[in-house]
Design a protein around this motif. Structure first.
Motif, PDB file in Angstrom:
ATOM      1  N   PRO A   7       0.808  -1.218   0.000  1.00  0.00           N
ATOM      2  CA  PRO A   7       0.000   0.000   0.000  1.00  0.00           C
ATOM      3  C   PRO A   7       0.841   1.269   0.000  1.00  0.00           C
ATOM      4  CG  PRO A   7      -0.865  -1.537   1.610  1.00  0.00           C
ATOM      5  CD  PRO A   7       0.436  -2.082   1.120  1.00  0.00           C
ATOM      6  N   ALA A   8       1.975   1.259   0.682  1.00  0.00           N
ATOM      7  CA  ALA A   8       2.826   2.445   0.700  1.00  0.00           C
ATOM      8  C   ALA A   8       3.402   2.705  -0.682  1.00  0.00           C
ATOM      9  CB  ALA A   8       3.945   2.273   1.718  1.00  0.00           C
ATOM     10  N   ARG A   9       3.773   1.655  -1.356  1.00  0.00           N
ATOM     11  CA  ARG A   9       4.328   1.826  -2.699  1.00  0.00           C
ATOM     12  C   ARG A   9       3.266   2.356  -3.659  1.00  0.00           C
ATOM     13  NH1 ARG A   9       8.040  -2.563  -5.017  1.00  0.00           N
ATOM     14  NH2 ARG A   9       9.594  -1.124  -4.273  1.00  0.00           N
ATOM     15  N   SER A  13       3.214   5.891  -5.678  1.00  0.00           N
ATOM     16  CA  SER A  13       3.044   5.919  -7.129  1.00  0.00           C
ATOM     17  C   SER A  13       1.851   6.773  -7.519  1.00  0.00           C
ATOM     18  CB  SER A  13       2.849   4.503  -7.666  1.00  0.00           C
ATOM     19  OG  SER A  13       3.991   3.729  -7.431  1.00  0.00           O
ATOM     20  N   ALA A  14       0.768   6.671  -6.773  1.00  0.00           N
ATOM     21  CA  ALA A  14      -0.413   7.483  -7.063  1.00  0.00           C
ATOM     22  C   ALA A  14      -0.108   8.965  -6.863  1.00  0.00           C
ATOM     23  CB  ALA A  14      -1.572   7.053  -6.183  1.00  0.00           C
ATOM     24  N   CYS A  18      -0.296  11.759  -9.845  1.00  0.00           N
ATOM     25  CA  CYS A  18      -1.099  12.979  -9.703  1.00  0.00           C
ATOM     26  C   CYS A  18      -0.243  14.224  -9.929  1.00  0.00           C
ATOM     27  CB  CYS A  18      -1.747  13.043  -8.317  1.00  0.00           C
ATOM     28  SG  CYS A  18      -3.117  11.923  -8.096  1.00  0.00           S
ATOM     29  N   THR A  19       0.977  14.200  -9.414  1.00  0.00           N
ATOM     30  CA  THR A  19       1.869  15.342  -9.570  1.00  0.00           C
ATOM     31  C   THR A  19       2.270  15.535 -11.027  1.00  0.00           C
ATOM     32  OG1 THR A  19       2.697  15.008  -7.343  1.00  0.00           O
ATOM     33  CG2 THR A  19       4.059  16.316  -8.815  1.00  0.00           C
ATOM     34  N   ILE A  20       2.589  14.470 -11.712  1.00  0.00           N
ATOM     35  CA  ILE A  20       2.982  14.571 -13.124  1.00  0.00           C
ATOM     36  C   ILE A  20       1.823  15.074 -13.970  1.00  0.00           C
ATOM     37  CG2 ILE A  20       3.630  13.196 -15.150  1.00  0.00           C
ATOM     38  CD1 ILE A  20       5.316  11.474 -13.203  1.00  0.00           C
ATOM     39  N   VAL A  21       0.631  14.536 -13.731  1.00  0.00           N
ATOM     40  CA  VAL A  21      -0.545  14.981 -14.480  1.00  0.00           C
ATOM     41  C   VAL A  21      -0.842  16.446 -14.167  1.00  0.00           C
ATOM     42  CG1 VAL A  21      -3.008  14.594 -14.822  1.00  0.00           C
ATOM     43  CG2 VAL A  21      -1.467  12.656 -14.703  1.00  0.00           C
ATOM     44  N   ALA A  22      -0.603  16.876 -12.937  1.00  0.00           N
ATOM     45  CA  ALA A  22      -0.816  18.279 -12.577  1.00  0.00           C
ATOM     46  C   ALA A  22       0.124  19.191 -13.363  1.00  0.00           C
ATOM     47  CB  ALA A  22      -0.630  18.478 -11.078  1.00  0.00           C
ATOM     48  N   VAL A  46      -2.475  19.346  -5.294  1.00  0.00           N
ATOM     49  CA  VAL A  46      -2.750  19.245  -3.854  1.00  0.00           C
ATOM     50  C   VAL A  46      -2.935  17.784  -3.443  1.00  0.00           C
ATOM     51  CG1 VAL A  46      -4.417  19.831  -2.050  1.00  0.00           C
ATOM     52  CG2 VAL A  46      -3.661  21.583  -3.664  1.00  0.00           C
ATOM     53  N   ILE A  47      -3.652  17.022  -4.265  1.00  0.00           N
ATOM     54  CA  ILE A  47      -3.829  15.598  -3.965  1.00  0.00           C
ATOM     55  C   ILE A  47      -2.481  14.885  -3.942  1.00  0.00           C
ATOM     56  CG2 ILE A  47      -4.748  13.419  -4.854  1.00  0.00           C
ATOM     57  CD1 ILE A  47      -7.212  15.004  -5.805  1.00  0.00           C
ATOM     58  N   GLY A  48      -1.624  15.185  -4.919  1.00  0.00           N
ATOM     59  CA  GLY A  48      -0.295  14.576  -4.946  1.00  0.00           C
ATOM     60  C   GLY A  48       0.520  14.935  -3.715  1.00  0.00           C
ATOM     61  N   ALA A  49       0.421  16.190  -3.264  1.00  0.00           N
ATOM     62  CA  ALA A  49       1.155  16.600  -2.065  1.00  0.00           C
ATOM     63  C   ALA A  49       0.618  15.915  -0.818  1.00  0.00           C
ATOM     64  CB  ALA A  49       1.074  18.118  -1.906  1.00  0.00           C
ATOM     65  N   VAL A  50      -0.694  15.784  -0.733  1.00  0.00           N
ATOM     66  CA  VAL A  50      -1.291  15.149   0.442  1.00  0.00           C
ATOM     67  C   VAL A  50      -0.972  13.655   0.482  1.00  0.00           C
ATOM     68  CG1 VAL A  50      -3.510  14.532   1.496  1.00  0.00           C
ATOM     69  CG2 VAL A  50      -3.107  16.865   0.711  1.00  0.00           C
ATOM     70  N   LEU A  51      -0.909  13.028  -0.688  1.00  0.00           N
ATOM     71  CA  LEU A  51      -0.624  11.594  -0.736  1.00  0.00           C
ATOM     72  C   LEU A  51       0.843  11.266  -0.475  1.00  0.00           C
ATOM     73  CD1 LEU A  51      -2.801  10.271  -3.700  1.00  0.00           C
ATOM     74  CD2 LEU A  51      -3.182  10.003  -1.249  1.00  0.00           C
ATOM     75  N   GLY A  52       1.711  12.260  -0.474  1.00  0.00           N
ATOM     76  CA  GLY A  52       3.087  11.965  -0.111  1.00  0.00           C
ATOM     77  C   GLY A  52       4.155  12.566  -0.995  1.00  0.00           C
TER      78      GLY A  52
END
Length: 81
Positions: A7-9, A13-14, A18-22, A46-52
């Protein structure tokens, strides 16, 4: 043990996806539709930042907002010529 790291991996990756698509949406906000792609890029950053993916996620969100503002200015200038 493999289930604990899986799950961490996938979460990392998610976040990276998200960051690349942003960042891609930031470029599209500059060229095509500043409002639509700027908002989508902001949300995904923001989602990418929150996810890690903390530093790049926030940079992508900021880049999307900046590209939306610059794209709006360029669009306004081109329409008023």
């Amino acid at each position: 043990m493999a289930n604990l790291t899986s799950p961490a991996r996938s979460r990392t990756s998610a976040a990276r996806i998200c960051t690349i698509v942003a960042f891609v949406f930031a470029g599209l906000a500059l060229l095509l539709s500043p409002l639509l792609f700027g908002v989508l890029g902001l949300v995904l950053g923001v989602i990418g930042a929150v996810l890690g993916d903390k530093p790049l996620g926030w940079y992508a969100a900021a880049a999307s907002v900046a590209a939306a503002v610059i794209g709006t200015i360029i669009g306004t200038l081109l329409l008023n010529m």
